[in-house]
Scaffold this motif. Structure first.
Motif, PDB file in Angstrom:
ATOM      1  N   SER A  71       0.851  -1.174   0.000  1.00 10.97           N
ATOM      2  CA  SER A  71       0.000   0.000   0.000  1.00 10.97           C
ATOM      3  C   SER A  71       0.892   1.232   0.000  1.00 10.97           C
ATOM      4  O   SER A  71       2.090   1.138   0.281  1.00 10.97           O
ATOM      5  CB  SER A  71      -0.946   0.014   1.209  1.00 10.97           C
ATOM      6  OG  SER A  71      -0.211   0.049   2.421  1.00 10.97           O
ATOM      7  N   ARG A  72       0.320   2.373  -0.317  1.00 12.81           N
ATOM      8  CA  ARG A  72       1.122   3.589  -0.321  1.00 12.81           C
ATOM      9  C   ARG A  72       0.303   4.782   0.125  1.00 12.81           C
ATOM     10  O   ARG A  72      -0.907   4.849  -0.076  1.00 12.81           O
ATOM     11  CB  ARG A  72       1.750   3.838  -1.698  1.00 12.81           C
ATOM     12  CG  ARG A  72       0.785   4.156  -2.821  1.00 12.81           C
ATOM     13  CD  ARG A  72       1.508   4.161  -4.173  1.00 12.81           C
ATOM     14  NE  ARG A  72       2.586   5.145  -4.213  1.00 12.81           N
ATOM     15  CZ  ARG A  72       3.546   5.182  -5.136  1.00 12.81           C
ATOM     16  NH1 ARG A  72       3.577   4.259  -6.102  1.00 12.81           N
ATOM     17  NH2 ARG A  72       4.487   6.123  -5.101  1.00 12.81           N
ATOM     18  N   ASP A  73       1.001   5.720   0.708  1.00  8.74           N
ATOM     19  CA  ASP A  73       0.433   6.976   1.148  1.00  8.74           C
ATOM     20  C   ASP A  73       1.247   8.065   0.471  1.00  8.74           C
ATOM     21  O   ASP A  73       2.317   8.436   0.946  1.00  8.74           O
ATOM     22  CB  ASP A  73       0.487   7.097   2.670  1.00  8.74           C
ATOM     23  CG  ASP A  73      -0.198   8.349   3.188  1.00  8.74           C
ATOM     24  OD1 ASP A  73      -0.463   9.274   2.398  1.00  8.74           O
ATOM     25  OD2 ASP A  73      -0.476   8.404   4.402  1.00  8.74           O
ATOM     26  N   LYS A  76       2.552  11.156   2.225  1.00  8.22           N
ATOM     27  CA  LYS A  76       3.730  10.959   3.056  1.00  8.22           C
ATOM     28  C   LYS A  76       4.907  10.381   2.279  1.00  8.22           C
ATOM     29  O   LYS A  76       5.953  10.106   2.868  1.00  8.22           O
ATOM     30  CB  LYS A  76       3.400  10.042   4.233  1.00  8.22           C
ATOM     31  CG  LYS A  76       2.346  10.607   5.178  1.00  8.22           C
ATOM     32  CD  LYS A  76       2.091   9.657   6.339  1.00  8.22           C
ATOM     33  CE  LYS A  76       1.078  10.239   7.304  1.00  8.22           C
ATOM     34  NZ  LYS A  76       0.821   9.333   8.449  1.00  8.22           N
TER      35      LYS A  76
END
Length: 125
Positions: A71-73, A76
């Motif tokens: 997953s990625r944000d 951020k």
């Protein structure tokens, strides 16, 4: 200028879980694809997982599919690798990798020019 900062790995028992993170520095205004490459002693490098900029496209090697989740944000500049049901054969140095092309999914480690320092993950039996 580009730096990929990985979280610390660790030692975990078989069947346990571990989460790795990777933060990209110097890529604030880029569309970049992120992936994880691992290498165990005596084995070839394996492109284990990848995720496109949007997160819509992900890839998992057969060896980790169903157990690992990426997953990625983007706010951020961080990606996460959630590793569940770990096996001793998952023991390896895990490298975060990035490519700044168009944000699409890429499946070859050779296409990722930016690499983290690598972090050791050890799974005991």
């Amino acid at each position: 200028q580009v730096q990929l900062v990985e979280s610390e790995g660790g030692l975990v028992q078989a069947g346990g879980s571990l989460r790795l993170s990777c933060t990209a520095l110097g890529l604030t205004f880029s569309l970049y694809t992120m992936g994880w490459v691992r290498q165990a002693p005596g084995n070839e490098r394996e492109f284990g997982a990848g995720i496109s900029w949007s997160g819509a496209s992900t890839y998992y090697a057969d060896s980790v599919k169903g157990r690992f989740t990426l997953s990625r944000d983007n706010a951020k500049n961080t990606v996460y690798l959630q590793m569940n049901s770990l096996k001793p054969e998952d023991t390896a140095v895990y490298y975060c990798a990035a490519v700044t092309r168009d944000g699409r999914m890429y499946y070859r480690s050779s296409e990722y020019p930016y690499w983290g320092q690598g972090t050791q993950v050890t799974v005991s039996s």
